[in-house]
Design an enzyme around this catalytic site. Structure first.
Site, PDB file in Angstrom:
ATOM      1  N   THR A   5       1.916   3.836  -3.654  1.00 38.40           N
ATOM      2  CA  THR A   5       2.745   2.715  -3.234  1.00 38.40           C
ATOM      3  C   THR A   5       2.693   1.646  -4.303  1.00 38.40           C
ATOM      4  OG1 THR A   5       2.134   3.181  -0.940  1.00 38.40           O
ATOM      5  CG2 THR A   5       2.931   0.963  -1.397  1.00 38.40           C
ATOM      6  N   GLY A  41      -2.295   4.304   0.317  1.00 41.12           N
ATOM      7  CA  GLY A  41      -2.084   5.236   1.412  1.00 41.12           C
ATOM      8  C   GLY A  41      -2.794   4.805   2.683  1.00 41.12           C
TER       9      GLY A  41
END
Length: 532
Positions: free
Chosen positions: A351, A434
């Site tokens: 991310t 995550g």
């Protein structure tokens, strides 16, 4: 308190008129360029995110999803947007079983939900920005077309996924030039992605969800056996949602509601509120409490968290102080809970995170993801779009709240955070990594509020993470393995080495007293915080 300058690390970034913190230097610079040219924090966040979709391709992309929290004018009225994608209309456990799918595996079309990021960017810019998609995508288009230098952490993650990328001819052609990842510092180009970004700049999000780009994406996925249709893409829409919050040490901590796991970060903070934060923030005793609070909250996550539009999610109960007190009482300071107690019931992977604050103190907490490093590893052939694998978070048991279903959003790990107090925004923040993110939020907030660390010092601290699923395995970064690892083993944990440094993070502290901004960015990534 000043940091120890003989011990390495980073100083706080300081500014007055504006600041951005991201996990890539080129992204941070793109945000600062927008701010200094007169754009606001939302314009800068989208510009920075678009750049990262090019220069940090293992972490994010336009084939992924997006969430945002915004504090307009630095106030305490927080706006939340859910830009997560939905499963195809034909996706049901029964239909997947018919075509032989017994597990949602990463590199298959069945883990690809319709990407939500591009629609979210356009909607947020229209409602909270001052610039157009054409203006904020310029730098990203240039990097994709002309090339960008490959950074160290980006390359480390790239090399770790070489085998995955090699299994898809389209991904291999772009990301394994000459049959291997590019060299450190070499220029890498993504010409097809540049064309797709240019089409979005000219035609808006509809140029992504309809027409030739959508046709190529759907053709790719359906050719691999996926259930996606052009109608699934054309109907893609995110939504504004009511943010959720909890109080911690006199501050309000805000998160997006489910289907994201922000509620789990708030649960952990609620449990930690029953334990005094003092002494050494990295003592085995304190870290044990944080780990047990995390294990209990994640056990509840795995039972209850889902898309509230498609399943019942007991959000009010999960955030209740009664539940927090119950879970806090279960923590034994002398040992790891093994096995974990049954989850109480209500009475009735990679991310990028970006935060930007502008001269008007608009505060943006922004996160964009393709889940695992390089997502599904599947790429649309003509568009350069790398698909995420967020649907891997679904389950195939039709009785589970998070079971895959038509138009349903999976449980999401990516979560932006915001802290407010006394009617004003105090700290937009986020932690990548995550499943780690909910614990990461709680860990960061506690270190800032309980131990009075500045945001950079709090981000720099070594990390640990109890692996979800109820085991006693705890990942620890090297510094902690050497100092508290033996004590944790005596408490009954199994200390394991993480595959990579745990997560990343950025935060900006808005210092109202001095009229300045203090930014921090994670040394585990390639980025920085910059202010002016």
């Amino acid at each position: 308190m000043l940091r120890d300058f003989e011990n390495g690390g980073r100083s706080l970034a300081l500014g007055q008129r504006g600041m951005a913190a991201t996990s890539h230097t080129l992204s941070t610079l793109a945000a600062l360029d927008i701010l200094r040219a007169g754009g606001n924090a939302l314009d800068a966040a989208v510009a920075a995110c678009a750049v990262q979709c090019v220069v940090e391709p293992g972490s994010t992309g336009i084939g992924g999803d997006c969430f945002a929290l915004i504090a307009p004018k630095g106030g305490a009225e927080v706006v939340a947007y859910n830009g997560s994608g939905r499963a195809p209309a034909a996706a049901t456990p029964a239909r997947l079983a018919e075509i032989g799918v017994t597990k949602l595996e990463r590199q298959t079309p069945h883990t690809v939900t319709v990407p939500g990021a591009v629609e979210a960017w356009e909607r947020l810019l229209a409602d909270h920005g001052t610039l157009s998609l054409r203006e904020v995508l310029k730098q990203a288009i240039a990097y994709a077309r002309d090339g960008y230098p490959v950074a160290p952490r980006t390359l480390r993650d790239w090399r770790a996924q070489e085998a995955l990328l090699a299994r898809d001819a389209n991904a291999a052609r772009i990301f394994l030039p000459g049959g291997k990842p590019p060299a450190l510092g070499s220029l890498h180009r993504q010409p097809e992605l540049a064309e797709t970004l240019q089409a979005i700049a000219e035609g808006g999000s509809r140029a992504f969800y309809e027409g030739r780009v959508a046709e190529d994406m759907v053709g790719c996925l359906s050719g691999l056996g996926g259930l996606h249709t052009l109608e699934d893409f054309a109907s893609a829409r995110g939504e504004y949602v009511e943010p959720i919050k909890t109080g911690f040490r006199g501050y309000d901590i805000w998160e997006c509601p489910p289907n994201g796991q922000g509620i789990i970060a708030l649960m952990i903070l609620n449990i930690l509120s029953h334990f005094e934060g003092r002494g050494d923030p990295l003592s085995p005793e304190r870290l044990h409490i944080e780990v047990e609070a995390t294990r209990l909250a994640y056990a509840a996550r795995d039972v209850h968290l889902a898309d509230p539009a498609k399943a019942e999610v007991p959000a009010e109960w999960l955030l209740s102080q009664d539940l927090a007190a119950d879970l806090a009482r279960r923590i034994d300071p002398s040992r790891a809970l093994a096995p974990l107690p049954a989850v109480p019931q209500p009475a009735h992977k990679d991310t990028v995170y970006i935060t930007v604050v502008d001269k008007d103190r608009n505060a943006v907490s922004f996160i964009n993801s393709i889940f695992h490093n390089f997502g599904s590893g599947l790429m649309s052939p003509k568009t350069g779009v790398l698909f995420h694998n967020r649907g891997e978070s679904f389950v195939l048991d039709p009785a589970h709240p998070n079971a895959i279903a038509p138009g349903k959003r999976p449980m999401h790990t990516i979560i932006p955070g915001m802290m407010t107090k006394d009617g004003r925004a105090v700290m937009p923040f986020g932690v990548m990594g995550g499943h780690y993110q909910a614990m990461g939020h709680a860990h960061l907030v506690s270190k800032v509020l309980d131990y009075r660390l500045d945001v950079q010092s709090a981000i720099d601290l070594p990390r640990l993470f109890p692996l979800p699923g109820g085991s006693v395995k705890v990942e620890m970064e090297k510094r902690l393995r050497e100092t508290v690892g033996p004590a944790f083993e005596r408490l009954g944990y199994e200390v394991v080495v993480p595959a990579a440094a745990i997560g990343g993070g950025q935060a900006i502290w808005i210092d109202a007293e001095h009229g300045t901004l203090q930014g921090g960015s994670d040394p585990r990534k390639d980025g920085c915080a910059l202010g002016y």
